[in-house]
Every structure is written in structure tokens, then in C-alpha cells.
Motif scaffolding. Sequence first.
Motif, PDB file in Angstrom:
ATOM      1  N   MET A   1       0.843  -1.191   0.000  1.00  0.00           N
ATOM      2  CA  MET A   1       0.000   0.000   0.000  1.00  0.00           C
ATOM      3  C   MET A   1       0.875   1.237   0.000  1.00  0.00           C
ATOM      4  N   SER A   2       0.355   2.314  -0.520  1.00  0.00           N
ATOM      5  CA  SER A   2       1.113   3.547  -0.630  1.00  0.00           C
ATOM      6  C   SER A   2       0.993   4.365   0.631  1.00  0.00           C
ATOM      7  N   HIS A   3       1.809   5.434   0.701  1.00  0.00           N
ATOM      8  CA  HIS A   3       1.704   6.348   1.831  1.00  0.00           C
ATOM      9  C   HIS A   3       0.338   7.015   1.858  1.00  0.00           C
ATOM     10  N   ALA A   4      -0.271   7.240   0.690  1.00  0.00           N
ATOM     11  CA  ALA A   4      -1.615   7.809   0.656  1.00  0.00           C
ATOM     12  C   ALA A   4      -2.603   6.888   1.356  1.00  0.00           C
ATOM     13  N   ASP A   5      -2.435   5.562   1.182  1.00  0.00           N
ATOM     14  CA  ASP A   5      -3.291   4.610   1.871  1.00  0.00           C
ATOM     15  C   ASP A   5      -3.087   4.707   3.370  1.00  0.00           C
ATOM     16  N   ASP A   6      -1.824   4.846   3.811  1.00  0.00           N
ATOM     17  CA  ASP A   6      -1.540   4.963   5.222  1.00  0.00           C
ATOM     18  C   ASP A   6      -2.274   6.147   5.839  1.00  0.00           C
ATOM     19  N   ARG A   7      -2.385   7.244   5.092  1.00  0.00           N
ATOM     20  CA  ARG A   7      -3.008   8.440   5.639  1.00  0.00           C
ATOM     21  C   ARG A   7      -4.512   8.264   5.842  1.00  0.00           C
ATOM     22  N   THR A   8      -5.117   7.277   5.177  1.00  0.00           N
ATOM     23  CA  THR A   8      -6.555   7.084   5.323  1.00  0.00           C
ATOM     24  C   THR A   8      -6.901   6.261   6.555  1.00  0.00           C
ATOM     25  N   SER A   9      -5.937   5.664   7.217  1.00  0.00           N
ATOM     26  CA  SER A   9      -6.204   4.780   8.345  1.00  0.00           C
ATOM     27  C   SER A   9      -5.426   5.229   9.574  1.00  0.00           C
ATOM     28  N   PRO A  10      -6.092   5.825  10.558  1.00  0.00           N
ATOM     29  CA  PRO A  10      -5.383   6.205  11.789  1.00  0.00           C
ATOM     30  C   PRO A  10      -4.739   5.008  12.485  1.00  0.00           C
ATOM     31  N   ALA A  11      -5.414   3.861  12.444  1.00  0.00           N
ATOM     32  CA  ALA A  11      -4.856   2.669  13.093  1.00  0.00           C
ATOM     33  C   ALA A  11      -3.565   2.245  12.412  1.00  0.00           C
ATOM     34  N   LEU A  12      -3.551   2.296  11.077  1.00  0.00           N
ATOM     35  CA  LEU A  12      -2.340   1.921  10.353  1.00  0.00           C
ATOM     36  C   LEU A  12      -1.221   2.924  10.609  1.00  0.00           C
ATOM     37  N   ARG A  13      -1.567   4.199  10.671  1.00  0.00           N
ATOM     38  CA  ARG A  13      -0.550   5.203  10.982  1.00  0.00           C
ATOM     39  C   ARG A  13       0.047   4.962  12.364  1.00  0.00           C
ATOM     40  N   ALA A  14      -0.798   4.598  13.319  1.00  0.00           N
ATOM     41  CA  ALA A  14      -0.302   4.327  14.669  1.00  0.00           C
ATOM     42  C   ALA A  14       0.635   3.124  14.679  1.00  0.00           C
ATOM     43  N   ALA A  15       0.260   2.080  13.943  1.00  0.00           N
ATOM     44  CA  ALA A  15       1.117   0.889  13.881  1.00  0.00           C
ATOM     45  C   ALA A  15       2.439   1.206  13.200  1.00  0.00           C
ATOM     46  N   ARG A  16       2.393   2.007  12.128  1.00  0.00           N
ATOM     47  CA  ARG A  16       3.623   2.404  11.455  1.00  0.00           C
ATOM     48  C   ARG A  16       4.513   3.237  12.381  1.00  0.00           C
ATOM     49  N   SER A  17       3.888   4.076  13.201  1.00  0.00           N
ATOM     50  CA  SER A  17       4.673   4.870  14.150  1.00  0.00           C
ATOM     51  C   SER A  17       5.405   3.972  15.137  1.00  0.00           C
ATOM     52  N   LEU A  18       4.728   2.913  15.579  1.00  0.00           N
ATOM     53  CA  LEU A  18       5.372   1.965  16.482  1.00  0.00           C
ATOM     54  C   LEU A  18       6.561   1.288  15.813  1.00  0.00           C
ATOM     55  N   GLU A  19       6.412   0.942  14.527  1.00  0.00           N
ATOM     56  CA  GLU A  19       7.513   0.317  13.798  1.00  0.00           C
ATOM     57  C   GLU A  19       8.777   1.181  13.844  1.00  0.00           C
ATOM     58  N   ASN A  20       8.596   2.477  13.730  1.00  0.00           N
ATOM     59  CA  ASN A  20       9.727   3.393  13.579  1.00  0.00           C
ATOM     60  C   ASN A  20      10.155   4.064  14.877  1.00  0.00           C
ATOM     61  N   SER A  21       9.473   3.756  15.964  1.00  0.00           N
ATOM     62  CA  SER A  21       9.801   4.363  17.251  1.00  0.00           C
ATOM     63  C   SER A  21      10.848   3.529  17.978  1.00  0.00           C
ATOM     64  N   ASP A  22      11.782   4.211  18.645  1.00  0.00           N
ATOM     65  CA  ASP A  22      12.780   3.482  19.431  1.00  0.00           C
ATOM     66  C   ASP A  22      12.419   3.433  20.917  1.00  0.00           C
TER      67      ASP A  22
END
Length: 212
Positions: free
Chosen positions: A1-22
Amino acid sequence: MSHADDRTSPALRAARSLENSDAFDAVIERWQPRVAAALERRPELAARLHGRDLGHALHPLMTDLPLGLWMSATTLDLVGGDSARPHAERLLGLGVLAALPTSLTGLADWAVSGRRTQRVGTAHAALNSVALGLYAGSWALRRRGAHSAGVAASLLATGVVSASGYLGGHMSFRLGAPPRHHSGPATTRTAPDADEADVATAPGPPSTAPDA
């Protein structure tokens, strides 16, 4: 999925943030080597926890048991009436017991996954721990006769475990965890399975590739 898809889903954005958080890296660096070393000392047990006998990861299958018991208890709470109270209490207790071996399979998979999966998995485990405590507390409250408080605790736990389940799905379906070679070969065919070929050839930024 594209970054545009990520922006449509708050849950997905939150999960992506966890991926990149230290934020969880200190916990991961402390405990992952210990769990991995324990698995290496018991390869036969590790293989069973990973699901090698099944040919795919055991943990997703194991989660159905405690979740099914807890959801059944909640259903009885909502529509079962007074006569269903002891049955809901028993289902809650059985769910708490079933959650313990289930957590071991998840811990084993977490220890052999990539860092992004481990970050999401640490949050997943934290939410599961909260939910487990609430379900256990609900069972204890009911045993003491505080039925209404027990029902409230289990309903809150249902919300927490639902959020945790989303993260579990994210690890499995977005990050491709756990690594397939721990539970068996990815394929026995001469050509990759269609989904594996799609993953290998799909365009997009590195963040969309499965974690390994």
C-alpha cells in the motif's frame, strides 16, 4: 500500500509509528537475547513453539482459544441473564489459563523477528498483559460477588485486546512475521507462491516490505 493509503487509516498510521519508534528498544535489547538464547538451548521446544510441526506459525492458532472463551463470556454477560453468570465466570477463568501457553508461542516468534516487528510486538504484548490483568480481575471480582464491576472490567479488557489484535494482524499481514523459515519452508514449489512473488516484486518504499 502507498503512503496515501496509510493516511486514510489512523490505526495503520499508529502501527507504522510503532515500527519506527525506538521507545521500546531498551526493553528489546535487554530481553530479546535472553529469549533467543533460551530457544537455542531447547531447539525441539523452540520448533514446537514456532509451529514447525504444523508448517506455519502456531501463535495465531493459539490466540483463538483465549479470545473465543473471553468473547463467549462477554456474550453471556450481555444476553445470558442471571442464570448465565457462573458460566461466564468459568469461561473467563479458562481464558486466563489458555492465555499463558499462548503468550509463550508469541514470545518465541517475537524473539526471532526483525526490529520493526519486535517494536510492534512489544506494544502488542503490553496491551495483552493489560487485558489479561483485567480479565483476571474480572474473574476475581465475580468470585467476590461484585458482578457488575466484573462485567465492566471484562468489557474494558475486550477493548484493549481488540487494539492488541489489530497490532497482531499488522505484524502478520503487513510485516510478514514471524519469519517463515522458523515454522517451515516458505514453499516447496519450484516457483514462489503468488503472494511471495508479489512481495518480492512490489514497488514502493522499503517500509512496505515484510520484516524479517
